[in-house]
Design a protein around this motif. Sequence first.
Motif, short mmCIF file in Angstrom:
data_model
loop_
_atom_site.label_atom_id
_atom_site.label_comp_id
_atom_site.label_asym_id
_atom_site.label_seq_id
_atom_site.Cartn_x
_atom_site.Cartn_y
_atom_site.Cartn_z
N VAL A 1 -15.73 35.45 40.76
CA VAL A 1 -17.17 35.68 40.55
C VAL A 1 -17.65 36.98 41.18
O VAL A 1 -18.84 37.27 41.15
N THR B 1 -26.93 35.11 47.98
CA THR B 1 -26.87 33.72 47.55
C THR B 1 -25.87 32.99 48.44
O THR B 1 -24.70 33.38 48.51
N PHE C 1 -20.77 29.82 39.15
CA PHE C 1 -21.24 31.12 38.68
C PHE C 1 -20.27 31.67 37.64
O PHE C 1 -19.07 31.35 37.65
N THR D 1 -20.23 37.79 38.68
CA THR D 1 -21.67 37.66 38.89
C THR D 1 -22.17 38.55 40.02
O THR D 1 -23.26 39.12 39.94
#
Length: 235
Positions: free
Chosen positions: A98, A58, A68, A72
């Motif tokens: 994250v 991403t 986020f 994550t």
Amino acid sequence: MTRTTDGSAGDADHRQHRRPEPAFARAVAKALGDARTVLDIGAGAGSPSYAPTDRDVTAVEPAGELPFADDTFDAAMTTFSLHEWHDLERVLAEARRVTRGPIVVLTFDPDRIERSWLAEYAPEVLSADARRHPALPRIADALGDDTVTSTPLPIPFTCVDGFAEAYYARPERLLDPGVRRADPAWGLVDEFTVRRSVSALRTALESGEWDRRHGSLRIRPTYEGSLVLVTATPN
């Protein structure tokens, strides 16, 4: 698979002269370990992408709070983009928030940039380049309690990612305006300084002075310059 939330395409010179160097890509992939989900921060900064193609990546811009939840991603990375960040400490703190695993940073050590032979011919260019990159201790401090290692990354003779040190053994390439336009460092000084620097290098090459001083680099398979791979792992 890559999902991009923001980004920009490079110009023709960047596409031609700034391509991902396989040796650097392998080093980044190794530092990411077995991470399957990877956050790529600052992927639109104009440099080639070093995001691995066999992971779920991403890509985001380094702006404020990252959108986020905590933990994550398995890993995070950024390559050649720290100098573009307006708040390095905040973004790296967000990256750690994250990310469960390693944070991998491909960058330049500003304390080593001016050690290049190019400083003899283009001192203002390298001085300006050194000033724009954050110091390694600042990066480490921003990563808080992580265990941070900084490893010099050897630059191969045939490096296809055309920042200045990529041509450590091929100085003639820096006489090409397209090569210089692909390296943002040359845009940090005025055109008169660029012309003077290029003229000094051309004179040294034509007279043989460059080879007398630095000719041994022409047969060196790799060069240890200012390129570093910073890896931060949580404790």
